[in-house]
Write an enzyme that holds these catalytic residues in place. Structure first.
Site, short mmCIF file in Angstrom:
data_model
loop_
_atom_site.label_atom_id
_atom_site.label_comp_id
_atom_site.label_asym_id
_atom_site.label_seq_id
_atom_site.Cartn_x
_atom_site.Cartn_y
_atom_site.Cartn_z
N LEU A 52 0.85 -1.18 0.00
CA LEU A 52 0.00 0.00 0.00
C LEU A 52 0.89 1.22 0.00
O LEU A 52 1.96 1.22 0.61
CB LEU A 52 -0.90 0.03 1.24
N ASP A 53 0.45 2.28 -0.67
CA ASP A 53 1.19 3.53 -0.63
C ASP A 53 1.31 4.02 0.82
O ASP A 53 0.45 3.72 1.66
CB ASP A 53 0.49 4.61 -1.45
N LYS A 54 2.34 4.78 1.07
CA LYS A 54 2.58 5.32 2.41
C LYS A 54 1.35 6.04 2.94
O LYS A 54 0.98 5.91 4.12
CB LYS A 54 3.78 6.26 2.35
N ARG A 146 -5.67 5.76 -7.85
CA ARG A 146 -5.38 7.20 -7.86
C ARG A 146 -5.36 7.73 -9.29
O ARG A 146 -5.92 8.80 -9.57
CB ARG A 146 -4.04 7.45 -7.16
#
Length: 220
Positions: A52-54, A146
């Protein structure tokens, strides 16, 4: 830092609730990450199954050994494991449900990408429309959700890479909202495991924003 919340565990995997602003994988210049914190917390190595992205909060699968990591990476790729996300976005999609089927540029290559969506709620205030959207990945491209939402003029609130810079700044100034509003909300395990889907409550920053929007929204 608080211990990572373990949502599910068996002989192969640990499923955790990843906090906002925590990188999944360690590296140069990264003090804390999911893999390093789990190793410190449990005294054994953690193997990443996906990332997962930060700035993305929520459900993340880790494995207990390399063989299990390879197996579960394959299960996710084959869609035997279903990941469901919720996002708060600027704007509104043209339909209440459907599939975003748009190509995505990934490391210089153009790739097909598909994201299922369902609009859960729409809010309007300050002359801006916002949407709460449920999303499921049918392909696994980098930053797919996104990018797809940005392509549909419905960028995620707080997304500094693909989002709407001016609206992000306005929302931060007027309401103090600055975190990216994307959550890995639910995970459905392979049917043969006979385990009900794992689902989390919204993290505090996401829940507070939903409540704020609900409170001050008006109907067009």
């Amino acid at each position: 830092m608080n211990p990572l919340e373990i949502l599910f565990e068996n002989d192969e995997i640990r499923i955790i609730n990843k906090p906002y602003n925590l990188p999944t994988q360690g590296g140069q210049g990264i003090k804390n990450s999911v893999d390093s914190l789990l190793e410190e917390q449990l005294g054994c190595k953690a193997y990443l199954v996906h990332r997962l992205d930060k700035e993305t909060s929520g459900i993340l699968v880790t494995a207990k050994n390399p063989k299990a990591a390879q197996k579960w990476t394959g299960l996710i790729a084959a869609k035997n494991v279903k990941k469901t996300y919720h996002a708060l976005c600027f704007g509104k999609l043209n339909e209440n449900s459907g599939v975003i089927n748009e190509t995505i540029s990934e490391k210089g290559n153009i790739k097909d990408a598909r994201t299922k969506f369902k609009v859960l709620n729409v809010f309007s205030f300050d002359s801006i429309t916002f949407s709460l959207i449920e999303l499921e990945l049918e392909t696994g491209r980098m930053h797919q959700i996104r990018k797809h939402l940005a392509q549909k003029n419905c960028p995620i609130i707080g997304d500094d890479k693909y989002g709407d810079f001016k609206k992000n700044k306005l929302l931060q100034k007027e309401h103090g909202i600055k975190k990216m509003m994307l959550v890995s909300k639910k995970l459905s395990l392979p049917p043969q495991m006979n385990i009900k889907p794992i689902e989390i409550e919204y993290p505090l920053h996401f829940q507070e924003t939903v409540e704020l929007f609900s409170k001050i929204s008006y109907n067009d």
